[in-house]
Design a protein around this motif. Structure first.
Motif, mmCIF file in Angstrom:
data_model
loop_
_atom_site.group_PDB
_atom_site.id
_atom_site.type_symbol
_atom_site.label_atom_id
_atom_site.label_comp_id
_atom_site.label_asym_id
_atom_site.label_seq_id
_atom_site.Cartn_x
_atom_site.Cartn_y
_atom_site.Cartn_z
ATOM 1 N N PHE A 185 -50.650 4.486 44.992
ATOM 2 C CA PHE A 185 -49.673 3.907 44.085
ATOM 3 C C PHE A 185 -48.828 2.856 44.791
ATOM 4 N N GLN A 227 -45.158 9.216 39.359
ATOM 5 C CA GLN A 227 -45.638 7.997 38.717
ATOM 6 C C GLN A 227 -44.488 7.107 38.285
ATOM 7 N N SER A 232 -44.457 3.261 37.389
ATOM 8 C CA SER A 232 -45.403 3.287 36.278
ATOM 9 C C SER A 232 -44.684 3.144 34.942
ATOM 10 N N VAL A 235 -48.344 5.799 31.140
ATOM 11 C CA VAL A 235 -48.740 7.097 31.677
ATOM 12 C C VAL A 235 -49.838 7.688 30.797
#
Length: 253
Positions: A185, A227, A232, A235
């Motif tokens: 990530f 996340q 992010s 999702v």
């Protein structure tokens, strides 16, 4: 809400629970919950179960297989925002775009050829531009699709040059091991920084979509927080909402 929840089926109740986790994770990270899009991944699930989650108020669903999406979409309300999140082959682009008028996003563009096919398919139909995520292979696994991080900027530039496509952000699957995903990530986040610098756009103009829905099942509370804390905005959650998937026969991609 209490009365509504009491009338929910299993999938609708699970959706509400996941949505609450997303909202809490957004608050914890200091971001408005409205900035986080929950994609309910409904592959292998019947139309009746998808409709149940739709009736609970959700509008954003994702499918991995072209044929499955083409078959399901006409049976469901046209206010659904469909995301295609599977590997997309060139010969499947035209039937996908033609067969799903409310297809909103393709999250898996990993080379110029697919971008060109999508651009032409949209132009031929005359529909509004299709929103695109560029898929990046952040784990370096040969089994994973995605452009290499070093080629990310060039592919984004190409997508932005296609008049019938709208670049929205970057997507990665990452490694299946939950404990290893932060590194993947971070790589995606670094790619976004490079893209935004090169194109002269803000990070808010480049969304991030991280991980796979199975990761969410491995450590749901911690994973959703991870996340969102790593940036992010998109999702993807599957069996946590819909239950274990069933594969009665081989799916056609």
């Amino acid at each position: 809400m209490a009365a509504s929840a009491a009338m929910d089926g299993v999938a609708a109740a699970s959706f509400r629970s996941v949505l609450q986790r997303v909202q809490l994770a957004a608050e914890r990270s200091g971001r408005p919950a409205q900035q986080i899009r929950l994609v309910a991944v409904s592959k292998t699930k019947p139309v009746s179960v998808i409709r149940e989650v739709h009736d609970a108020g959700h509008r954003c669903f994702g499918e991995n297989y072209v044929q499955e999406l083409i078959e399901k979409a006409p049976q469901l309300p046209d206010d659904i925002e469909w995301h295609f999140i599977g590997n997309l082959q060139s010969n499947k682009v035209k039937p996908l775009v033609a067969g799903v008028p409310n297809l909103a996003y393709v999250e898996t563009v990993d080379d110029e050829k697919i971008a060109n096919h999508l651009d032409r398919a949209v132009a031929n139909i005359g529909r509004k531009p299709l929103k695109i995520f560029v898929q990046v292979n952040t784990s370096g696994e040969t089994s994973k699709s995605g452009v290499e991080p070093a080629g990310c900027v060039d592919l984004v530039k190409h997508v932005r040059s296609c008049p019938n496509l709208e670049f929205c952000g970057l997507m990665t699957i990452g490694m299946p091991d939950y404990t290893a995903t932060p590194e993947n990530f971070k790589t995606l986040s670094d790619c976004r920084s490079e893209v935004c610098k090169e194109l002269g756009i803000s990070e808010e103009q480049c969304e991030l979509s991280m991980g796979m829905s199975s990761d969410f099942e491995l450590a749901p509370a911690n994973f959703i927080i991870l996340q969102i804390e790593m940036g992010s905005t998109n999702v993807r959650v599957g069996s946590t909402i819909f239950g274990a998937r069933e594969y009665p026969k081989k799916q056609n991609q």
